[in-house]
Design a protein around this motif. Structure first.
Motif, mmCIF file in Angstrom:
data_model
loop_
_atom_site.group_PDB
_atom_site.id
_atom_site.type_symbol
_atom_site.label_atom_id
_atom_site.label_comp_id
_atom_site.label_asym_id
_atom_site.label_seq_id
_atom_site.Cartn_x
_atom_site.Cartn_y
_atom_site.Cartn_z
ATOM 1 N N ILE A 11 -52.133 -35.867 -80.838
ATOM 2 C CA ILE A 11 -52.085 -36.665 -82.057
ATOM 3 C C ILE A 11 -53.266 -37.629 -82.018
ATOM 4 O O ILE A 11 -53.370 -38.451 -81.109
ATOM 5 N N ALA A 12 -54.163 -37.503 -82.993
ATOM 6 C CA ALA A 12 -55.361 -38.344 -83.005
ATOM 7 C C ALA A 12 -54.964 -39.809 -83.081
ATOM 8 O O ALA A 12 -54.152 -40.211 -83.906
ATOM 9 N N GLU A 13 -55.548 -40.594 -82.200
ATOM 10 C CA GLU A 13 -55.366 -42.037 -82.210
ATOM 11 C C GLU A 13 -55.818 -42.532 -83.596
ATOM 12 O O GLU A 13 -56.753 -41.995 -84.162
ATOM 13 N N PRO A 14 -55.131 -43.517 -84.169
ATOM 14 C CA PRO A 14 -55.413 -43.914 -85.558
ATOM 15 C C PRO A 14 -56.862 -44.238 -85.887
ATOM 16 O O PRO A 14 -57.276 -44.051 -87.024
ATOM 17 N N PHE A 15 -57.650 -44.700 -84.928
ATOM 18 C CA PHE A 15 -59.017 -45.114 -85.238
ATOM 19 C C PHE A 15 -60.069 -44.138 -84.703
ATOM 20 O O PHE A 15 -61.246 -44.458 -84.651
ATOM 21 N N LEU A 16 -59.650 -42.930 -84.328
ATOM 22 C CA LEU A 16 -60.586 -41.915 -83.849
ATOM 23 C C LEU A 16 -61.609 -41.629 -84.942
ATOM 24 O O LEU A 16 -61.259 -41.322 -86.077
ATOM 25 N N LYS A 17 -62.882 -41.775 -84.600
ATOM 26 C CA LYS A 17 -63.954 -41.679 -85.598
ATOM 27 C C LYS A 17 -64.471 -40.255 -85.838
ATOM 28 O O LYS A 17 -65.073 -39.986 -86.859
ATOM 29 N N ASP A 18 -64.270 -39.334 -84.898
ATOM 30 C CA ASP A 18 -64.783 -37.973 -85.039
ATOM 31 C C ASP A 18 -64.238 -37.349 -86.325
ATOM 32 O O ASP A 18 -63.033 -37.162 -86.466
ATOM 33 N N PRO A 19 -65.107 -37.013 -87.288
ATOM 34 C CA PRO A 19 -64.636 -36.483 -88.565
ATOM 35 C C PRO A 19 -63.884 -35.153 -88.447
ATOM 36 O O PRO A 19 -63.052 -34.842 -89.288
ATOM 37 N N ASN A 20 -64.158 -34.400 -87.378
ATOM 38 C CA ASN A 20 -63.433 -33.144 -87.171
ATOM 39 C C ASN A 20 -61.964 -33.388 -86.834
ATOM 40 O O ASN A 20 -61.121 -32.523 -87.066
ATOM 41 N N PHE A 21 -61.677 -34.560 -86.265
ATOM 42 C CA PHE A 21 -60.324 -34.787 -85.760
ATOM 43 C C PHE A 21 -59.663 -36.077 -86.246
ATOM 44 O O PHE A 21 -58.575 -36.420 -85.796
ATOM 45 N N SER A 22 -60.279 -36.806 -87.133
ATOM 46 C CA SER A 22 -59.684 -38.038 -87.641
ATOM 47 C C SER A 22 -58.321 -37.751 -88.276
ATOM 48 O O SER A 22 -58.199 -36.907 -89.148
ATOM 49 N N ARG A 23 -57.303 -38.426 -87.769
ATOM 50 C CA ARG A 23 -55.922 -38.310 -88.269
ATOM 51 C C ARG A 23 -55.381 -36.885 -88.237
ATOM 52 O O ARG A 23 -54.657 -36.461 -89.124
ATOM 53 N N THR A 24 -55.761 -36.151 -87.204
ATOM 54 C CA THR A 24 -55.275 -34.782 -87.071
ATOM 55 C C THR A 24 -54.200 -34.690 -85.995
ATOM 56 O O THR A 24 -54.026 -35.587 -85.170
#
Length: 183
Positions: A11-24
């Protein structure tokens, strides 16, 4: 947190910046020393199965963005091991792959419930040690997957539902803004 392995959700951490995985949310199918792979289960791709493949005109089934690796491949998860030969059990009741032509024939015949099969374009992959490094950096939260989450009918709710599944303080994270600086 649970250790990564087949049947685990990343579960992507809420502030993950990688556009491939943001909120994934990624459903891990395999995790070994050599590397790991899985599928993003909460991001619908912009085209349906019939738009991506020839001779499937009547199959307007959603396709999910499995990840940025090999975007020219189609994969699937399903709940029909007795009907689709060659599938691999990732978790009790959740299977990866198998004979694609058989799966399509069964769908066309109405023999399987299309809410119990999910198609992906591409996949998410990590090289040796890469996922473990990302976990140490706290880019991902981990949880045991459930069929309800993997085959959730509303893809846009899976990330929040996965955080709620973790319970406690994680439930609050579901409501965090994407960029807290814009708050």
């Amino acid at each position: 947190m649970v250790n990564p392995g087949p049947g685990i959700l990343l579960i992507a951490e809420p502030f993950l910046k990688d556009p491939n995985f943001s909120r994934t949310v990624v459903f891990l199918c395999d995790h070994q020393d050599e590397g790991s792979f899985g599928f993003v289960i909460n991001r619908v791709f912009g085209h349906t199965l019939n738009e991506l493949m020839n001779d499937l005109d009547e199959l307007k089934l959603p396709v999910f963005y499995g990840g940025p690796v090999q975007m020219d491949t189609i994969h699937f998860l399903h709940q029909y091991p007795d009907l689709i030969p060659g599938s691999y059990e990732v978790l009790d009741g959740i299977y990866w792959g198998g004979d694609f032509e058989t799966a399509i024939t069964l769908i066309k015949a109405g023999s399987i419930d299309t809410t119990k099969i999910r198609f992906f374009i591409g996949y998410s992959g990590w090289g040796s040690g890469q996922l473990n490094d990302e976990l140490k950096e706290k880019s991902w939260l981990t949880a045991q997957a459930t069929r309800k989450l993997v085959f959730h009918r509303k893809a846009d709710e899976i990330w929040k539902e996965s955080l709620k599944h973790l319970g406690g303080d994680y439930e609050m994270m579901a409501n965090f803004p994407v960029d807290p600086q814009l708050n």
